[in-house]
Design a protein around this motif. Structure first.
Motif, PDB file in Angstrom:
ATOM      1  N   PHE A 166      17.040   1.498  -5.532  1.00 48.00           N
ATOM      2  CA  PHE A 166      17.861   1.571  -4.330  1.00 48.00           C
ATOM      3  C   PHE A 166      18.694   2.855  -4.258  1.00 48.00           C
ATOM      4  CE2 PHE A 166      16.766  -2.852  -4.769  1.00 48.00           C
ATOM      5  CZ  PHE A 166      16.356  -3.167  -3.480  1.00 48.00           C
ATOM      6  N   THR A 167      18.250   3.882  -4.967  1.00 52.56           N
ATOM      7  CA  THR A 167      18.767   5.221  -4.739  1.00 52.56           C
ATOM      8  C   THR A 167      17.783   5.929  -3.805  1.00 52.56           C
ATOM      9  OG1 THR A 167      17.626   6.126  -6.685  1.00 52.56           O
ATOM     10  CG2 THR A 167      19.904   5.326  -6.973  1.00 52.56           C
ATOM     11  N   ALA A 168      18.242   7.012  -3.191  1.00 47.86           N
ATOM     12  CA  ALA A 168      17.416   7.746  -2.235  1.00 47.86           C
ATOM     13  C   ALA A 168      17.536   9.239  -2.502  1.00 47.86           C
ATOM     14  CB  ALA A 168      17.836   7.426  -0.808  1.00 47.86           C
ATOM     15  N   SER A 169      16.563   9.995  -2.046  1.00 50.18           N
ATOM     16  CA  SER A 169      16.615  11.447  -2.152  1.00 50.18           C
ATOM     17  C   SER A 169      15.872  12.047  -0.967  1.00 50.18           C
ATOM     18  CB  SER A 169      16.001  11.932  -3.471  1.00 50.18           C
ATOM     19  OG  SER A 169      14.631  11.589  -3.548  1.00 50.18           O
ATOM     20  N   ALA A 170      16.227  13.285  -0.634  1.00 47.01           N
ATOM     21  CA  ALA A 170      15.590  13.983   0.474  1.00 47.01           C
ATOM     22  C   ALA A 170      15.097  15.330  -0.007  1.00 47.01           C
ATOM     23  CB  ALA A 170      16.576  14.151   1.634  1.00 47.01           C
ATOM     24  N   ARG A 171      13.987  15.773   0.557  1.00 43.91           N
ATOM     25  CA  ARG A 171      13.422  17.063   0.182  1.00 43.91           C
ATOM     26  C   ARG A 171      13.162  17.876   1.430  1.00 43.91           C
ATOM     27  NH1 ARG A 171       8.235  18.783  -0.311  1.00 43.91           N
ATOM     28  NH2 ARG A 171       7.448  16.668  -0.004  1.00 43.91           N
ATOM     29  N   GLY A 172      13.465  19.175   1.374  1.00 40.00           N
ATOM     30  CA  GLY A 172      13.255  20.054   2.512  1.00 40.00           C
ATOM     31  C   GLY A 172      14.548  20.743   2.908  1.00 40.00           C
ATOM     32  N   ILE A 191      18.980  19.191   6.739  1.00 42.05           N
ATOM     33  CA  ILE A 191      18.553  17.837   6.410  1.00 42.05           C
ATOM     34  C   ILE A 191      19.708  17.113   5.737  1.00 42.05           C
ATOM     35  CG2 ILE A 191      17.625  18.581   4.179  1.00 42.05           C
ATOM     36  CD1 ILE A 191      15.476  16.425   4.466  1.00 42.05           C
ATOM     37  N   LYS A 192      19.888  15.866   6.089  1.00 42.59           N
ATOM     38  CA  LYS A 192      20.927  15.060   5.457  1.00 42.59           C
ATOM     39  C   LYS A 192      20.368  14.491   4.158  1.00 42.59           C
ATOM     40  CE  LYS A 192      23.696  12.821   8.086  1.00 42.59           C
ATOM     41  NZ  LYS A 192      24.326  11.823   8.992  1.00 42.59           N
ATOM     42  N   ARG A 193      21.095  14.724   3.080  1.00 39.99           N
ATOM     43  CA  ARG A 193      20.589  14.348   1.755  1.00 39.99           C
ATOM     44  C   ARG A 193      21.166  12.990   1.333  1.00 39.99           C
ATOM     45  NH1 ARG A 193      17.510  18.353   0.171  1.00 39.99           N
ATOM     46  NH2 ARG A 193      17.872  20.415   1.080  1.00 39.99           N
ATOM     47  N   TYR A 194      20.391  11.956   1.601  1.00 39.39           N
ATOM     48  CA  TYR A 194      20.812  10.596   1.293  1.00 39.39           C
ATOM     49  C   TYR A 194      20.721  10.328  -0.209  1.00 39.39           C
ATOM     50  CZ  TYR A 194      20.449   9.836   6.312  1.00 39.39           C
ATOM     51  OH  TYR A 194      20.617   9.924   7.663  1.00 39.39           O
ATOM     52  N   THR A 195      21.616   9.478  -0.674  1.00 40.64           N
ATOM     53  CA  THR A 195      21.680   9.165  -2.101  1.00 40.64           C
ATOM     54  C   THR A 195      21.435   7.686  -2.404  1.00 40.64           C
ATOM     55  OG1 THR A 195      24.085   8.850  -1.939  1.00 40.64           O
ATOM     56  CG2 THR A 195      23.292  11.050  -2.548  1.00 40.64           C
ATOM     57  N   ASP A 196      21.655   6.797  -1.423  1.00 39.57           N
ATOM     58  CA  ASP A 196      21.502   5.356  -1.646  1.00 39.57           C
ATOM     59  C   ASP A 196      20.950   4.702  -0.389  1.00 39.57           C
ATOM     60  OD1 ASP A 196      24.204   6.261  -3.161  1.00 39.57           O
ATOM     61  OD2 ASP A 196      23.196   4.726  -4.348  1.00 39.57           O
ATOM     62  N   LYS A 207      23.049   6.042   2.821  1.00 45.95           N
ATOM     63  CA  LYS A 207      24.327   6.663   2.484  1.00 45.95           C
ATOM     64  C   LYS A 207      24.103   8.064   1.942  1.00 45.95           C
ATOM     65  CE  LYS A 207      26.722   6.398  -1.283  1.00 45.95           C
ATOM     66  NZ  LYS A 207      27.480   5.983  -2.485  1.00 45.95           N
ATOM     67  N   ALA A 208      24.903   8.999   2.444  1.00 47.92           N
ATOM     68  CA  ALA A 208      24.889  10.373   1.956  1.00 47.92           C
ATOM     69  C   ALA A 208      26.311  10.739   1.550  1.00 47.92           C
ATOM     70  CB  ALA A 208      24.382  11.333   3.032  1.00 47.92           C
ATOM     71  N   ASP A 209      26.458  11.317   0.367  1.00 50.77           N
ATOM     72  CA  ASP A 209      27.797  11.698  -0.092  1.00 50.77           C
ATOM     73  C   ASP A 209      28.433  12.698   0.862  1.00 50.77           C
ATOM     74  OD1 ASP A 209      27.675  10.031  -2.211  1.00 50.77           O
ATOM     75  OD2 ASP A 209      27.077  11.533  -3.666  1.00 50.77           O
ATOM     76  N   THR A 210      27.665  13.714   1.251  1.00 49.61           N
ATOM     77  CA  THR A 210      28.099  14.687   2.260  1.00 49.61           C
ATOM     78  C   THR A 210      26.857  15.131   3.011  1.00 49.61           C
ATOM     79  OG1 THR A 210      27.807  16.623   0.849  1.00 49.61           O
ATOM     80  CG2 THR A 210      29.950  15.548   0.771  1.00 49.61           C
ATOM     81  N   ILE A 211      27.051  15.841   4.123  1.00 45.39           N
ATOM     82  CA  ILE A 211      25.906  16.316   4.896  1.00 45.39           C
ATOM     83  C   ILE A 211      25.045  17.250   4.058  1.00 45.39           C
ATOM     84  CG2 ILE A 211      25.202  17.713   6.883  1.00 45.39           C
ATOM     85  CD1 ILE A 211      27.543  16.630   8.405  1.00 45.39           C
TER      86      ILE A 211
END
Length: 252
Positions: A166-172, A191-196, A207-211
């Motif tokens: 249930f963690t998330a990550s973004a690439r690009g 791109i918004k870098r989501y973490t959860d 959820k993203a800690d910051t944009i």
């Protein structure tokens, strides 16, 4: 025998999720529960596993709260295209139930099918003076020679990965802007870098800690509530607050 197999499967599947810091404290869990997870306050959805006997009109569902499997009518949900990912035996599901008829499921999300890396193509935009009207920007692109357009307007692949813990990550995109980026005639969207990620009342919560994806003291996490519009084995459509994004599954 089938129930024992499902119990073992659920235990292994949920070890990572139960260890997450995002999970609330467990209290008043039934002795026969197959999961220690407890719904967040206000979340009325049911979570559990798909069982043998699921069809286009019936969902056989083993809730994490324990007990015998429940059977839900999903005819209306199926006709209204609110079955997101066809349930398979052992798949983890999020089910919203009709409050006026507890035997009917209003929607079913196959959370197991949702896990993985989802990609989409992004095109850059020409850097132009801020005072230039968007119509003029389009005309510039339309009148650009094909050879130059192919050289500059090159698509990039962005992705959103929803992991099993249930963690998330973004690439690009670019994490940091450089002098070379500023000199380029085109720029790619951020791109918004989501973490959860998790579910709440049948909706996907990201959820993203910051944009930018970098946490600093005093930052407030950004929370996006996302509606799933389509989910199949290789396609996903998510409706965000300000846009709809289509994805294709990244083959690992």
């Amino acid at each position: 025998m089938k129930k024992a197999i499902l119990f073992i499967f659920a235990t292994v599947l949920l070890m990572g999720a139960c260890g997450s810091n995002q999970q609330p404290a467990v209290t008043d869990v039934a002795d026969d529960a197959i999961s220690l997870k407890k719904n967040l306050p206000g979340d009325s959805a049911l979570y559990g596993l798909a069982c043998d006997g699921c069809t286009d009109s019936v969902l056989v569902f083993l809730p994490y709260s324990g007990g015998d499997p429940d059977t839900f009518d999903i005819i209306n949900a199926f006709q209204q295209h609110r079955i997101y990912g066809r349930p398979r035996i052992g798949d983890e599901l999020a089910v919203t139930v009709n409050p006026e008829d507890r035997d009917e499921a209003l929607s079913v999300v196959n959370m197991e099918m949702l896990k993985g890396e989802w990609c989409y193509q992004v095109l850059p935009q020409l850097r132009t003076p801020e005072s230039m009207h968007k119509r003029m920007q389009r005309r510039m692109i339309e009148r650009m020679p094909d050879s130059l357009r192919q050289l500059m307007i090159t698509p990039r692949e962005y992705s959103l990965r929803l992991k099993r813990d249930f963690t998330a990550s973004a690439r690009g995109g670019m994490r940091r802007r450089t002098t070379t980026d500023d000199m380029s005639p085109v720029e790619y969207p951020s791109i918004k870098r989501y973490t959860d990620w998790h579910f709440y009342n049948g909706q996907l919560i990201l959820k993203a800690d910051t944009i930018a994806g970098f946490s600093q003291e005093g930052d407030v996490p950004e929370i996006d509530t996302v509606q799933i519009r389509l989910l199949t084995a290789d396609s996903l459509i998510l409706e965000f607050r300000d846009h709809v994004q289509e994805y294709y599954r990244k083959v690992e």
